[in-house]
Design an enzyme around this catalytic site. Structure first.
Site, short mmCIF file in Angstrom:
data_model
loop_
_atom_site.label_atom_id
_atom_site.label_comp_id
_atom_site.label_asym_id
_atom_site.label_seq_id
_atom_site.Cartn_x
_atom_site.Cartn_y
_atom_site.Cartn_z
N THR A 252 -0.89 2.35 7.32
CA THR A 252 -0.50 1.09 6.53
C THR A 252 -0.24 -0.04 7.40
O THR A 252 0.39 -0.09 8.50
CB THR A 252 0.80 1.24 5.60
OG1 THR A 252 1.04 0.25 4.92
CG2 THR A 252 2.05 1.73 6.63
N GLY A 253 -0.45 -1.33 6.93
CA GLY A 253 -0.32 -2.37 7.77
C GLY A 253 -1.36 -3.62 7.47
O GLY A 253 -1.63 -3.80 6.44
N GLY B 186 -4.70 -4.20 7.49
CA GLY B 186 -6.10 -3.67 7.22
C GLY B 186 -7.03 -4.11 7.88
O GLY B 186 -8.07 -3.43 8.13
N ARG C 72 -12.45 -9.66 -0.28
CA ARG C 72 -12.08 -8.91 0.83
C ARG C 72 -11.41 -7.44 0.40
O ARG C 72 -10.66 -7.48 -0.69
CB ARG C 72 -10.82 -9.63 1.48
CG ARG C 72 -10.14 -9.24 2.86
CD ARG C 72 -8.91 -8.31 2.50
NE ARG C 72 -8.14 -7.92 3.54
CZ ARG C 72 -7.22 -7.10 3.71
NH1 ARG C 72 -6.65 -6.46 2.57
NH2 ARG C 72 -6.54 -6.83 4.89
N VAL C 73 -11.94 -6.56 1.32
CA VAL C 73 -11.27 -4.95 1.10
C VAL C 73 -10.65 -4.82 2.46
O VAL C 73 -11.25 -4.89 3.62
CB VAL C 73 -12.55 -4.33 0.84
CG1 VAL C 73 -12.21 -2.78 0.79
CG2 VAL C 73 -13.18 -4.56 -0.44
N GLY C 74 -9.60 -4.06 2.39
CA GLY C 74 -8.83 -3.79 3.64
C GLY C 74 -9.16 -2.51 4.25
O GLY C 74 -10.44 -1.96 3.56
N ASP C 75 -8.38 -1.70 4.79
CA ASP C 75 -8.54 -0.49 5.50
C ASP C 75 -8.45 0.67 4.40
O ASP C 75 -9.09 1.77 4.55
CB ASP C 75 -7.58 -0.12 6.64
CG ASP C 75 -6.24 -0.21 6.20
OD1 ASP C 75 -5.83 -0.97 5.25
OD2 ASP C 75 -5.49 1.03 6.34
N THR D 225 0.72 -1.41 -0.12
CA THR D 225 0.03 0.00 -0.02
C THR D 225 0.79 1.20 -0.09
O THR D 225 1.83 1.10 0.72
CB THR D 225 -0.97 0.22 1.43
OG1 THR D 225 -1.69 -0.99 1.09
CG2 THR D 225 -1.80 1.12 1.15
#
Lengths: 186, 138
Positions: free
Chosen positions: B52-53, B55, B29-32, B1
């Site tokens: 970042t990391g 999510g 799946r969707v992250g942050d 990211t």
């Protein structure tokens, strides 16, 4: 104030930061433009393998993209989630910001929006991402993000079904995948 | 990211993210990253942040929003980032991630957890060129 303008970027993606700085300082464009143009660099360069096409294949081997851009002066934003088959995710998010009253579009419908706005639809997979996916399959689908399912996701590929036994709060908090550091992160 | 925050010549602020997410994620799946307040946040009154990391964890704690709200209380960007991550670490001690924070007057800082150090890149007139900075993690 010599501290302004300024750009700050997670991780040492130097070319992206340089493009954002060029945009905001030399070309005197907006902060929103700087963020978009900086992120575009990483999408093209596939920064760290975690940005853009050809990285982080899902369980089916497909690469999908998430992106967001937020204008702090208006509190307006645009975002896309699980965007399929379009490479320039940050610019699609910019189009959500500029040309809609929505905030977040997802999945195939986000792709339809992007195509209607003139973006090219094309596969996001590469030989490299396909190889990563094939190796993961050969390694019994390890690691993965499943829990409390059968067969045992720690040793077996799916398809999975919910395990019959009850769940404990500890099981709910288990995290089997070491994820979030350099080279593998959101 | 990639997560990015910027202030332009007119003092306007923006934030953004772009990512291909987690390797071997469950499809859909969707992250942050596309979630405001999680992957990034910007408020023209006080500042902006980008995280970042991991999510899946970060999106439960809205660290970018928390950091910006911390700025509103007058603390430094670094302290704001640390406070935002401490809320996550208190519940998820194995959390891995980092955050960059930018106040509306151009002050910046970063914080991280689960790594030895966290590198991020900055450019302003004082620095004169893109500079990679490194902070030790919590």
């Amino acid at each position: 104030n010599s501290m302004i303008p300024v750009v700050v970027n997670t991780w040492p993606f130097i070319n992206a930061t340089e493009k954002a700085w060029e945009t905001v300082y030399w070309k005197k464009m907006s902060a929103v433009d700087a963020v978009e143009r900086g992120c575009i660099v990483c999408e093209k360069e596939q920064c760290d393998g975690t940005v853009g096409y050809g990285g982080s294949p899902d369980e089916n081997g497909e690469t999908t993209l998430d992106a967001m851009i937020m204008d702090g002066s208006t509190m307006n934003m645009g975002a896309v989630g699980a965007l399929r088959r379009v490479k320039n995710a940050i610019s699609v998010a910019r189009h959500v910001l500029d040309y809609t009253q929505h905030s977040l579009l997802v999945g195939d419908q986000a792709t339809e929006f992007a195509v209607s706005m003139g973006f090219k639809e094309e596969p996001l997979e590469t030989n490299a991402s396909t190889k990563i996916w094939q190796q993961w399959k050969q390694n019994n689908c390890q690691p993965n993000f499943w829990m409390n399912v059968s067969p045992d996701p720690a040793s077996t590929c799916g398809p999975y079904k919910p395990a019959t036994k009850g769940l404990t709060s500890k099981q709910h908090q288990q995290r089997g995948v070491k994820f979030g550091g350099e080279g593998n992160h959101d | 990211t990639i997560g990015m925050v910027a202030i332009d010549n007119q003092g306007k602020i923006a934030a953004g993210t772009s990512t291909n997410g987690a390797s071997h994620k469950i499809p859909g799946r969707v992250g942050d990253s596309p979630i405001p307040g999680a992957g990034a946040y910007a408020d023209g009154e006080v500042g902006a942040a980008a995280a970042t990391g991991d999510g899946d964890i970060m999106m439960r704690f809205l660290p970018s929003l928390i950091a910006v709200e911390q700025l509103r209380s007058g603390i430094t960007p670094s302290a704001a980032g640390e406070n935002a991550l401490r809320r996550i670490v208190a519940r998820y001690p194995d959390f891995v991630g980092g955050i960059v924070v930018l106040s509306i007057d151009g002050q910046y800082g970063a914080a991280c957890h689960g790594m030895n150090t966290f590198k991020y890149s900055v450019c302003n007139q004082q620095l004169g060129e893109v500079t990679v900075l490194e902070v030790p993690c919590l």
